[in-house]
Design a protein around this motif. Structure first.
Motif, PDB file in Angstrom:
ATOM      1  N   VAL A 277     -18.651 -11.611   0.552  1.00  0.00           N
ATOM      2  CA  VAL A 277     -17.343 -11.872   0.722  1.00  0.00           C
ATOM      3  C   VAL A 277     -16.999 -12.823   1.910  1.00  0.00           C
ATOM      4  O   VAL A 277     -17.560 -12.670   3.013  1.00  0.00           O
ATOM      5  CB  VAL A 277     -16.689 -10.462   0.788  1.00  0.00           C
ATOM      6  N   ARG A 278     -16.106 -13.570   1.676  1.00  0.00           N
ATOM      7  CA  ARG A 278     -15.601 -14.293   2.700  1.00  0.00           C
ATOM      8  C   ARG A 278     -14.130 -14.052   3.086  1.00  0.00           C
ATOM      9  O   ARG A 278     -13.577 -14.395   4.285  1.00  0.00           O
ATOM     10  CB  ARG A 278     -15.573 -16.014   2.367  1.00  0.00           C
ATOM     11  N   VAL A 279     -13.447 -13.415   2.310  1.00  0.00           N
ATOM     12  CA  VAL A 279     -12.110 -13.115   2.587  1.00  0.00           C
ATOM     13  C   VAL A 279     -12.066 -11.603   1.903  1.00  0.00           C
ATOM     14  O   VAL A 279     -12.223 -11.324   0.858  1.00  0.00           O
ATOM     15  CB  VAL A 279     -10.942 -13.921   1.845  1.00  0.00           C
ATOM     16  N   LEU A 280     -11.480 -10.629   2.769  1.00  0.00           N
ATOM     17  CA  LEU A 280     -11.451  -9.137   2.437  1.00  0.00           C
ATOM     18  C   LEU A 280     -10.148  -8.797   2.584  1.00  0.00           C
ATOM     19  O   LEU A 280      -9.468  -8.837   3.466  1.00  0.00           O
ATOM     20  CB  LEU A 280     -12.290  -8.323   3.248  1.00  0.00           C
ATOM     21  N   VAL A 281      -9.327  -8.530   1.614  1.00  0.00           N
ATOM     22  CA  VAL A 281      -8.034  -7.880   1.423  1.00  0.00           C
ATOM     23  C   VAL A 281      -8.208  -6.218   1.326  1.00  0.00           C
ATOM     24  O   VAL A 281      -8.835  -5.723   0.548  1.00  0.00           O
ATOM     25  CB  VAL A 281      -7.363  -7.946  -0.016  1.00  0.00           C
ATOM     26  N   LEU A 282      -7.858  -5.614   2.591  1.00  0.00           N
ATOM     27  CA  LEU A 282      -8.004  -4.245   2.582  1.00  0.00           C
ATOM     28  C   LEU A 282      -6.677  -3.591   2.672  1.00  0.00           C
ATOM     29  O   LEU A 282      -5.932  -3.808   3.860  1.00  0.00           O
ATOM     30  CB  LEU A 282      -8.855  -4.084   3.838  1.00  0.00           C
ATOM     31  N   GLU A 283      -6.411  -2.672   1.775  1.00  0.00           N
ATOM     32  CA  GLU A 283      -4.986  -2.153   1.775  1.00  0.00           C
ATOM     33  C   GLU A 283      -5.052  -0.651   2.172  1.00  0.00           C
ATOM     34  O   GLU A 283      -6.054   0.154   2.019  1.00  0.00           O
ATOM     35  CB  GLU A 283      -4.534  -2.324   0.505  1.00  0.00           C
ATOM     36  N   ASP A 284      -3.738  -0.077   2.632  1.00  0.00           N
ATOM     37  CA  ASP A 284      -3.467   1.185   2.743  1.00  0.00           C
ATOM     38  C   ASP A 284      -4.372   1.685   4.066  1.00  0.00           C
ATOM     39  O   ASP A 284      -4.834   2.883   4.047  1.00  0.00           O
ATOM     40  CB  ASP A 284      -3.690   2.079   1.565  1.00  0.00           C
ATOM     41  N   ILE A 285      -4.482   1.260   5.219  1.00  0.00           N
ATOM     42  CA  ILE A 285      -5.172   1.730   6.286  1.00  0.00           C
ATOM     43  C   ILE A 285      -4.360   2.836   6.794  1.00  0.00           C
ATOM     44  O   ILE A 285      -3.148   2.340   7.254  1.00  0.00           O
ATOM     45  CB  ILE A 285      -5.489   0.741   7.375  1.00  0.00           C
ATOM     46  N   PRO A 286      -4.813   4.155   6.997  1.00  0.00           N
ATOM     47  CA  PRO A 286      -3.804   5.014   7.445  1.00  0.00           C
ATOM     48  C   PRO A 286      -3.839   5.240   8.943  1.00  0.00           C
ATOM     49  O   PRO A 286      -4.510   4.547   9.783  1.00  0.00           O
ATOM     50  CB  PRO A 286      -4.372   6.347   6.726  1.00  0.00           C
ATOM     51  N   ARG A 287      -3.020   6.130   9.610  1.00  0.00           N
ATOM     52  CA  ARG A 287      -3.304   6.535  10.975  1.00  0.00           C
ATOM     53  C   ARG A 287      -4.429   7.298  11.008  1.00  0.00           C
ATOM     54  O   ARG A 287      -4.698   8.036  10.017  1.00  0.00           O
ATOM     55  CB  ARG A 287      -1.965   7.269  11.266  1.00  0.00           C
ATOM     56  N   LEU A 288      -5.140   7.093  12.034  1.00  0.00           N
ATOM     57  CA  LEU A 288      -6.494   7.732  12.119  1.00  0.00           C
ATOM     58  C   LEU A 288      -6.477   8.824  13.338  1.00  0.00           C
ATOM     59  O   LEU A 288      -5.663   8.637  14.389  1.00  0.00           O
ATOM     60  CB  LEU A 288      -7.640   6.735  12.533  1.00  0.00           C
ATOM     61  N   ALA A 315      -4.576  -7.436   5.628  1.00  0.00           N
ATOM     62  CA  ALA A 315      -4.620  -5.923   5.548  1.00  0.00           C
ATOM     63  C   ALA A 315      -3.140  -5.533   5.528  1.00  0.00           C
ATOM     64  O   ALA A 315      -2.215  -6.228   5.974  1.00  0.00           O
ATOM     65  CB  ALA A 315      -5.206  -5.383   6.818  1.00  0.00           C
ATOM     66  N   SER A 316      -3.075  -4.168   5.206  1.00  0.00           N
ATOM     67  CA  SER A 316      -1.818  -3.489   5.107  1.00  0.00           C
ATOM     68  C   SER A 316      -1.971  -2.105   5.787  1.00  0.00           C
ATOM     69  O   SER A 316      -3.217  -1.567   5.498  1.00  0.00           O
ATOM     70  CB  SER A 316      -1.114  -3.293   3.649  1.00  0.00           C
ATOM     71  N   ALA A 317      -1.339  -1.779   6.634  1.00  0.00           N
ATOM     72  CA  ALA A 317      -1.837  -0.560   7.651  1.00  0.00           C
ATOM     73  C   ALA A 317      -0.509   0.310   7.788  1.00  0.00           C
ATOM     74  O   ALA A 317       0.839  -0.299   7.809  1.00  0.00           O
ATOM     75  CB  ALA A 317      -2.357  -0.963   8.862  1.00  0.00           C
ATOM     76  N   ALA A 318      -0.634   1.608   8.247  1.00  0.00           N
ATOM     77  CA  ALA A 318       0.521   2.148   8.447  1.00  0.00           C
ATOM     78  C   ALA A 318       1.255   1.981   9.967  1.00  0.00           C
ATOM     79  O   ALA A 318       2.519   2.385  10.155  1.00  0.00           O
ATOM     80  CB  ALA A 318       0.076   3.834   8.579  1.00  0.00           C
ATOM     81  N   ASP A 319       0.473   1.294  10.758  1.00  0.00           N
ATOM     82  CA  ASP A 319       1.015   0.937  12.020  1.00  0.00           C
ATOM     83  C   ASP A 319       0.373  -0.468  12.468  1.00  0.00           C
ATOM     84  O   ASP A 319      -0.688  -0.798  11.683  1.00  0.00           O
ATOM     85  CB  ASP A 319       0.976   2.007  12.840  1.00  0.00           C
ATOM     86  N   ALA A 320       0.969  -0.775  13.652  1.00  0.00           N
ATOM     87  CA  ALA A 320       0.134  -1.837  14.427  1.00  0.00           C
ATOM     88  C   ALA A 320      -1.079  -1.492  14.919  1.00  0.00           C
ATOM     89  O   ALA A 320      -1.654  -0.204  14.942  1.00  0.00           O
ATOM     90  CB  ALA A 320       0.882  -2.242  15.593  1.00  0.00           C
TER      91      ALA A 320
END
Length: 351
Positions: A277-288, A315-320
């Motif tokens: 993979v050269r580009v990864l779209v990673l969605e829904d990263i939660p707070r850890l 990426a999409s994530a729950a926070d910064a």
């Protein structure tokens, strides 16, 4: 009957691609193969079947348009063809060999090759690379069998043939395959200086928070632009484990956080991912936190692998980044991961 150059010019006129001299230099080789397959020489009464045309090994840097040219080529063909990621194809081959061996069949490589050649005339591979010793040990004989049965191979790669399986275990046993490539395929370098995949992301937002419907809509638009709406599932097998990329096309993958960090994966799995993979779209990263510490630890390992391999991350994530992991064991060490995420978000990062 549409030729490859005609289709290229038509797509350029429609605004679907930007004409590029390096891409145009590769068109005659693709057209040579298309024309030979469309108008094969007639077989005489006492003559052997005519030799199929030489295939093509099209190599060059990431994002130069190799896969787009492959798509155009396959679209113009009038003979049975299969367009497939090389890694996925080799996994199918290994599974077929294993199944035949369990059945006690003699020479399973020959039988698997015969089955492939019976169904297609052209094999169009995306991203030929050899990283697995099991593949390296069978690929030479497999392709000998495919060529003997008249299969034409057209493949893209980020590496020159001489750099395949570089520094691999028992590489001397692999070298005859490189000679076979040079004999049966025309090697053509796509030497464009322009990385079109990076250009599509220039100035674009690549980190979305919160991971809500708005983020999904924005990521959907990026995904459509990068893949043209084409996708498949790619499963990487690493030491018997399956790493599944649910949505994949042309070096771009899309997965949810849980797909990659919610299962018992480790550094070898993420390394295999970065090789495909050269580009990864990673969605829904939660707070850890301490509640999902194992997921957090795997996320840190994944980001390290992506960072070292210069894989672009969307990426999409729950926070910064700095607020994703603020309490619990490992939160202090996560500061480096947050810093890397910030760096990966910067325009022009990666390549």
């Amino acid at each position: 009957m549409t030729t490859v150059p005609e289709l290229y010019r038509a797509r350029a006129a429609e605004g679907h691609l930007t004409p590029d001299p390096a891409q145009e230099d590769a068109l005659p080789e693709l057209e040579r193969i298309r024309a030979a397959l469309a108008n094969p020489p007639r077989r005489g009464l006492f003559r052997r079947a005519p030799e199929p045309p030489k295939g093509l090994y099209l190599w060059g840097g990431v994002g130069r348009g190799k896969s787009m040219l492959m798509d155009l080529f396959v679209e113009t063909l009038t003979v049975p063809a299969r367009r497939v990621h090389f890694h996925a194809f080799m996994q199918e081959i290994q599974a077929g060999i294993h199944r035949l061996r369990q059945q006690g069949q003699d020479d399973p490589i020959r039988q698997v090759a015969a089955s492939v050649a019976h169904s297609v005339k052209v094999l169009a591979f995306d991203e030929m690379q050899i990283t697995d010793i099991a593949d390296a040990m069978i690929v030479g004989r497999l392709f000998e069998q495919l060529f003997e049965r008249g299969c034409v191979v057209v493949t893209t790669s980020n590496r020159a043939p001489d750099d395949l399986y570089k520094d691999g275990l028992n590489r001397q046993l692999f070298l005859p395959f490189i000679d076979l490539i040079k004999m049966r395929l025309v090697v053509h370098r796509l030497s464009s200086d322009k990385d079109y995949r990076q250009d599509r992301l220039t100035g674009a937002q690549v980190y979305f928070t919160p991971a809500d419907a708005g983020a999904r809509k924005a990521i959907d638009k990026i995904w459509q632009d990068l893949t043209g709406g084409h996708e498949e599932t790619l499963t990487l097998t690493v030491k018997g484990r399956a790493v599944e990329l649910p949505r994949y096309h042309n070096g771009v993958a899309r997965a949810r956080f849980y797909d990659l960090c919610g299962h018992a994966l480790g550094p070898a799995d993420y390394l295999a991912l970065t090789e495909a993979v050269r580009v990864l779209v990673l969605e829904d990263i939660p707070r850890l936190s301490r509640r999902n510490f194992n997921d957090a630890r795997r996320f840190v390992t994944l980001i390290d692998a992506l960072y070292e391999a210069k894989v672009r991350l969307i990426a999409s994530a729950a926070d910064a980044p700095e607020s994703l992991y603020v309490e619990g064991r490992g939160s202090f060490e996560f500061e480096r991961t947050a810093s890397r995420l910030r760096e990966m978000m910067a325009e022009g990062w990666g390549g």
